[in-house]
Design an enzyme around this catalytic site. Sequence first.
Site, PDB file in Angstrom:
ATOM      1  N   PHE A  73      53.725 -54.635 -63.672  1.00 54.60           N
ATOM      2  CA  PHE A  73      52.687 -54.689 -62.362  1.00 54.60           C
ATOM      3  C   PHE A  73      53.406 -53.962 -61.115  1.00 54.60           C
ATOM      4  O   PHE A  73      52.659 -53.820 -60.217  1.00 54.60           O
ATOM      5  CB  PHE A  73      52.554 -56.116 -61.960  1.00 54.60           C
ATOM      6  N   LYS A  74      54.633 -53.731 -61.221  1.00 56.09           N
ATOM      7  CA  LYS A  74      55.347 -52.851 -60.234  1.00 56.09           C
ATOM      8  C   LYS A  74      54.677 -51.439 -59.813  1.00 56.09           C
ATOM      9  O   LYS A  74      54.792 -50.898 -58.674  1.00 56.09           O
ATOM     10  CB  LYS A  74      56.866 -52.420 -60.444  1.00 56.09           C
ATOM     11  N   ASP A  75      53.872 -50.760 -60.943  1.00 56.70           N
ATOM     12  CA  ASP A  75      53.205 -49.764 -60.797  1.00 56.70           C
ATOM     13  C   ASP A  75      51.995 -49.658 -59.672  1.00 56.70           C
ATOM     14  O   ASP A  75      51.836 -48.772 -59.227  1.00 56.70           O
ATOM     15  CB  ASP A  75      52.621 -49.024 -62.055  1.00 56.70           C
TER      16      ASP A  75
END
Length: 495
Positions: free
Chosen positions: A111-113
């Site tokens: 999810f960091k993207d």
Amino acid sequence: MNYISTRDNSIKVSAASAIATGISAEGGLFVPESVPTLTKEDFAALCKMDYPARASFVLGKFLGDFTAKEVEYCTNGAYVGTFDNNNPAPLYNLYGDVQILELWHGPTCAFKDLALQILPFLLTTSASKVSGGKKTVILVATSGDTGKAALEGFKDVEGTEIMVFYPSDGVSPMQKLQMDTQEGKNVYVYAIKGNFDDAQSGVKRIFTDPEISNKLKENNMLFSSANSINWGRLAPQIVYYVSSYCDLLNAGKNPENGFNVAVPTGNFGNILAAYYAKLMGVPVAKLICASNANKVLTDFLETGVYDRNRSFYTTISPSMDILISSNLERMLFEISGRDDKKTSEWQKALKEEGKYQVDADVKAKLDDLFFGGFCDDEKTKKTIKEVYDKYGYLCDTHTAVAIAVYEDYKAKTGDERPVVIASTASPYKFAASVLEALGETASNDEFETVEQLSTLTKTTPPAPIKALRGKKVRFNNICEPETMDNAVLGYLNIK
Ligand SMILES: *Cc1c(COP(=O)(O)O)cnc(C)c1O
């Protein structure tokens, strides 16, 4: 829209300045001066938009000194053509009113993207406004996923250098390989002997060391952060909670009494974004905070005492192996009525004694907003298997923690409201643990394991994972947490 510091609310800076510097000079975190709200009409308009347009709409409200054109440049650069799905944050209906918010369709499969694809655009746009041509040096402490996502986002971005520090024994083999093989001419990767908290404390120490800051200034450089201490990381995460509400409405599910959100939590960034979405007017009911065996947050929510003096566990959900959840500081600032004195005291006690206790009124507000629970490795594996057997859905170890804690919450409270469960990584990033959870023995070779998992579950591994096979390892540096500053100055060629 200006930003104030959690430790001194007389400090006031523009959005561009908050993003360009990442952290306030006295160590506080920036928060918006006031939280913008969305009206019924806004939601109706948002429902008709695609994800990049929703992002422009929501982020525009936080980026006071950005033009609409600049905001759009950032959101289009980040979300058009970069995810393996038109919607970078789609909902998957697991069963009934239980939705999985899949946040891992980006280039690094976590999810960091969602935040780190856009941060380089936000940061370079901010720097062009406030940094006077200085080069931005990004320092990142990572529990595994932020590092790779930041490297991908910032590689070869003009005017930036990026250095990533990860705990040598605290990341999955795939995470390690993703970082050690990183391409780009402005990137550097270090393993440190220690855990994530050591890496994060080291980075914070370097940021707030006046001597080092001066040295950078003399060399026409400036530090910034790609960790969730940077508001530029958090704001984009608010977007997907707004977006998921729109998707619920579009699917004809009008959650009249609100909906719950369950988040697998480490640094408290993702769940804090859900809280800000709630403040903006998204009808989020309970915030379900899910931890692994490092259950410092579960205990805090139960007792009001935050105590990091405890054993640290290395788990199969390594991105949550954290005992100092930085973003809790923002939360406490907000619910203490924006009390910068108290927030500073708690953080000081945390630094000096490793522990603090919040007041009864703050505790009561926490009780109202949150449910905290945890799930150990054994239960995580059991959950992966159950979810797969029952619903044919393959989830990663972090997502499984959130599903397990959500099921506990439902059983305990009988709260059957619709729920959105944040799914934070592709199962292929943690292939060995997932495969073992399904009762198979993983191969010693990470890519064989990926094949095994694919064959067993008839699912396709994400292209970025497959592409890692055979890539050249560029980095195998290791340093002590105490010598991180030398590593930084050395890389930047500063004496
Ligand atoms: C970073 C991460 C988390 C924890 O998110 P926080 O914002 O730090 O609470 C959970 N799952 C995965 C896969 C992550 O990479």
